[in-house]
Design an enzyme around this catalytic site. Structure first.
Site, PDB file in Angstrom:
ATOM      1  N   THR A   7      46.167  29.843  43.782  1.00 50.94           N
ATOM      2  CA  THR A   7      47.274  28.955  43.404  1.00 50.94           C
ATOM      3  C   THR A   7      48.519  29.807  43.136  1.00 50.94           C
ATOM      4  OG1 THR A   7      46.796  28.940  41.019  1.00 50.94           O
ATOM      5  CG2 THR A   7      45.666  27.288  42.373  1.00 50.94           C
ATOM      6  N   SER A  10      53.248  31.720  46.489  1.00 50.24           N
ATOM      7  CA  SER A  10      54.522  31.920  47.197  1.00 50.24           C
ATOM      8  C   SER A  10      55.349  33.093  46.688  1.00 50.24           C
ATOM      9  CB  SER A  10      55.365  30.633  47.091  1.00 50.24           C
ATOM     10  OG  SER A  10      55.437  30.208  45.750  1.00 50.24           O
ATOM     11  N   ILE A  13      52.999  37.729  41.619  1.00 52.71           N
ATOM     12  CA  ILE A  13      51.595  38.159  41.604  1.00 52.71           C
ATOM     13  C   ILE A  13      50.799  37.396  42.661  1.00 52.71           C
ATOM     14  CG2 ILE A  13      49.496  38.143  40.189  1.00 52.71           C
ATOM     15  CD1 ILE A  13      51.368  38.619  37.718  1.00 52.71           C
ATOM     16  N   SER A 133      47.177  36.309  30.246  1.00 52.18           N
ATOM     17  CA  SER A 133      48.303  37.195  29.919  1.00 52.18           C
ATOM     18  C   SER A 133      47.933  37.981  28.671  1.00 52.18           C
ATOM     19  CB  SER A 133      49.543  36.348  29.620  1.00 52.18           C
ATOM     20  OG  SER A 133      50.528  37.122  28.954  1.00 52.18           O
ATOM     21  N   TYR A 146      53.402  29.201  25.655  1.00 50.89           N
ATOM     22  CA  TYR A 146      52.863  30.052  26.722  1.00 50.89           C
ATOM     23  C   TYR A 146      51.636  30.813  26.209  1.00 50.89           C
ATOM     24  CZ  TYR A 146      52.796  33.673  30.371  1.00 50.89           C
ATOM     25  OH  TYR A 146      52.422  34.525  31.393  1.00 50.89           O
TER      26      TYR A 146
HETATM   27  P1  NAP Z   1      56.381  33.692  39.381  1.00 42.16           P
HETATM   28  O1  NAP Z   1      56.935  34.797  40.206  1.00 42.16           O
HETATM   29  O2  NAP Z   1      57.303  32.822  38.609  1.00 42.16           O
HETATM   30  O3  NAP Z   1      55.430  32.800  40.311  1.00 42.16           O
HETATM   31  C1  NAP Z   1      54.817  31.649  39.793  1.00 42.16           C
HETATM   32  C2  NAP Z   1      54.004  30.981  40.896  1.00 42.16           C
HETATM   33  O4  NAP Z   1      53.438  29.761  40.349  1.00 42.16           O
HETATM   34  C3  NAP Z   1      54.854  30.592  42.089  1.00 42.16           C
HETATM   35  O5  NAP Z   1      54.142  30.809  43.285  1.00 42.16           O
HETATM   36  C4  NAP Z   1      55.091  29.090  41.879  1.00 42.16           C
HETATM   37  O6  NAP Z   1      55.276  28.366  43.097  1.00 42.16           O
HETATM   38  C5  NAP Z   1      53.802  28.680  41.203  1.00 42.16           C
HETATM   39  N1  NAP Z   1      54.010  27.460  40.420  1.00 42.16           N
HETATM   40  C6  NAP Z   1      54.780  27.302  39.311  1.00 42.16           C
HETATM   41  N2  NAP Z   1      54.801  26.019  38.922  1.00 42.16           N
HETATM   42  C7  NAP Z   1      54.019  25.339  39.818  1.00 42.16           C
HETATM   43  C8  NAP Z   1      53.661  23.969  39.971  1.00 42.16           C
HETATM   44  N3  NAP Z   1      54.115  23.013  39.129  1.00 42.16           N
HETATM   45  N4  NAP Z   1      52.853  23.642  40.998  1.00 42.16           N
HETATM   46  C9  NAP Z   1      52.401  24.575  41.862  1.00 42.16           C
HETATM   47  N5  NAP Z   1      52.723  25.882  41.785  1.00 42.16           N
HETATM   48  C10 NAP Z   1      53.518  26.254  40.765  1.00 42.16           C
HETATM   49  O7  NAP Z   1      55.350  34.264  38.283  1.00 42.16           O
HETATM   50  P2  NAP Z   1      54.410  35.558  38.275  1.00 42.16           P
HETATM   51  O8  NAP Z   1      55.041  36.547  37.382  1.00 42.16           O
HETATM   52  O9  NAP Z   1      53.989  35.945  39.646  1.00 42.16           O
HETATM   53  O10 NAP Z   1      53.179  34.945  37.464  1.00 42.16           O
HETATM   54  C11 NAP Z   1      51.953  34.563  38.071  1.00 42.16           C
HETATM   55  C12 NAP Z   1      50.930  34.321  36.956  1.00 42.16           C
HETATM   56  O11 NAP Z   1      50.779  35.522  36.192  1.00 42.16           O
HETATM   57  C13 NAP Z   1      51.372  33.250  35.958  1.00 42.16           C
HETATM   58  O12 NAP Z   1      50.259  32.493  35.559  1.00 42.16           O
HETATM   59  C14 NAP Z   1      51.909  34.053  34.801  1.00 42.16           C
HETATM   60  O13 NAP Z   1      51.832  33.353  33.580  1.00 42.16           O
HETATM   61  C15 NAP Z   1      50.979  35.256  34.821  1.00 42.16           C
HETATM   62  N6  NAP Z   1      51.515  36.447  34.157  1.00 42.16           N
HETATM   63  C16 NAP Z   1      52.705  37.002  34.564  1.00 42.16           C
HETATM   64  C17 NAP Z   1      53.178  38.122  33.898  1.00 42.16           C
HETATM   65  C18 NAP Z   1      54.474  38.800  34.280  1.00 42.16           C
HETATM   66  O14 NAP Z   1      54.935  39.666  33.519  1.00 42.16           O
HETATM   67  N7  NAP Z   1      55.087  38.488  35.412  1.00 42.16           N
HETATM   68  C19 NAP Z   1      52.452  38.662  32.835  1.00 42.16           C
HETATM   69  C20 NAP Z   1      51.272  38.064  32.454  1.00 42.16           C
HETATM   70  C21 NAP Z   1      50.793  36.956  33.135  1.00 42.16           C
HETATM   71  P3  NAP Z   1      56.764  28.081  43.698  1.00 42.16           P
HETATM   72  O15 NAP Z   1      57.541  29.366  43.482  1.00 42.16           O
HETATM   73  O16 NAP Z   1      56.530  27.765  45.145  1.00 42.16           O
HETATM   74  O17 NAP Z   1      57.328  26.927  42.925  1.00 42.16           O
END
Ligand code: NAP
Length: 237
Positions: A7, A10, A13, A133, A146
C-alpha cells in the site's frame, strides 16, 4: 512466482519497497491515491501493477483489494505502508482530523489484513509487514494522533502474529526513524539537521534502507521471526 501487495507505493518508502521487490523478481501490485503520474511511471519502469484507491474509504479499500488479488492471484507478502502524518497540539486537533488519520493509518491496515489473510492462508502462508514508526514506540510531542496510530499497529501486529501463526503467516512491524521522504516536507532544514544530530549514525535514513529491512522480514531468512518490531532508525531510540 512470489507476489507482494504494497500500500502507498507511489512515493517515498512505498516506492522503494516496490522497486526492491520487483528487482528481486517478485510480481508486485501497489496502491496509490493522490499521485497517479508517479504511480504510472513507477509501474511502467518496474513492470508492476498500480491500483488506485483511497484507503480512508472502506468501499474504495475493498475495491483496491479485490483488484489486487485478481491481478496477483495469491499474496505472499502484504506490506501495509500507506500512512499520513499530522503535526500540531492535540488541543487544536478536531475529531474529524483524528478520524481521518486513524482511517488511513490504522483502520485501512485492519481492512487490508482482513481481506488478504484468507488468501494467504489458502495458499499455505505468507508474511505481513506493517510500517509503524519510532514514534509508535515512544510518543512524539505534537504528533499524538500519529504516535497513537503507530503504537496501535505494533499491538495489532503482535496480536495477529499469535492469531495467524498456526496458518504459516508471519506478522511483523518496522519502526523507521527519520527517513528522507515527502512526509518531512513540512520540516525546516534546521529541524532536519537537529534530527540527524540526535541520530547516533549522524544522518537521516533512506527509503531504500527501510525497504531492505522489509525485504528481509518477507524473505525465508526471517522464517522464524514473527510478532516483532524491527527498528530502522539509525539508533535514534
Ligand atoms: P509519503 O512519502 O508521504 O508517502 C505516503 C504514501 O501513502 C503515498 O504513496 C500515498 O499515496 C499513500 N497514501 C496516503 N494517504 C492515502 C490514502 N488515503 N489512500 C491510499 N494511499 C494513501 O510517506 P513516507 O515517508 O514514504 O511514509 C510511508 C510510511 O512510513 C507511512 O506509514 C509513514 O507513517 C511511515 N514512516 C515514515 C517515516 C519518515 O520519516 N518518512 C518515519 C517512520 C514511519 P499518494 O501519494 O498516491 O496519495
Amino acid at each position: 512466482m512470489k507476489t507482494a501487495l504494497i500500500t502507498g507505493g507511489s512515493r517515498g518508502i512505498g516506492r522503494a519497497l516496490v522497486e526492491r521487490f520487483a528487482r528481486e523478481g517478485w510480481r508486485v501490485a501497489f496502491g496509490y491515491h493522490r499521485h497517479p503520474e508517479n504511480a504510472r511511471d513507477l509501474a511502467a519502469r518496474t513492470g508492476t501493477v498500480a491500483i488506485h484507491g483511497d484507503l480512508a474509504d472502506a468501499q474504495d479499500t475493498a475495491h483496491f483489494l479485490g483488484e489486487a488479488i485478481r491481478q496477483l492471484g495469491h499474496v505472499d507478502a502484504l506490506i501495509l505502508n500507506a500512512g499520513v502524518a499530522h503535526s500540531g497540539l492535540i488541543t487544536d486537533m478536531t475529531a474529524e482530523q483524528w478520524d481521518s488519520l486513524m482511517a488511513v493509518n490504522l483502520r485501512a491496515s485492519f481492512l487490508c489484513a482482513r481481506g488478504v489473510l484468507p488468501v494467504m492462508r489458502a495458499h499455505g502462508g505468507g508474511s505481513v509487514v506493517m510500517i509503524s514508526s519510532m514514534w509508535g514506540r515512544r510518543g512524539a510531542a505534537h504528533e499524538a494522533a500519529y504516535s497513537a496510530s503507530k503504537a496501535a499497529l505494533i499491538g495489532f501486529a503482535q496480536a495477529l502474529a499469535r492469531e495467524v501463526g498456526p496458518c504459516g503467516i508471519r506478522v511483523n512491524c518496522l519502526a523507521p526513524g527519520v527517513i528522507k521522504t515527502a512526509m518531512l516536507d513540512g520540516y525546516a532544514q534546521t529541524e532536519l539537521d537537529a534530527l540527524a544530530e540526535q541520530t547516533p549514525l549522524g544522518r537521516l535514513g533512506t527509503p531504500e534502507e527501510v525497504a531492505a529491512a522489509a525485504w528481509f522480514l518477507c524473505s525465508d531468512d526471517a522464517s522464524f521471526i514473527t510478532g516483532q518490531t524491527l527498528a530502522v532508525d539509525g539508533g535514534f531510540l
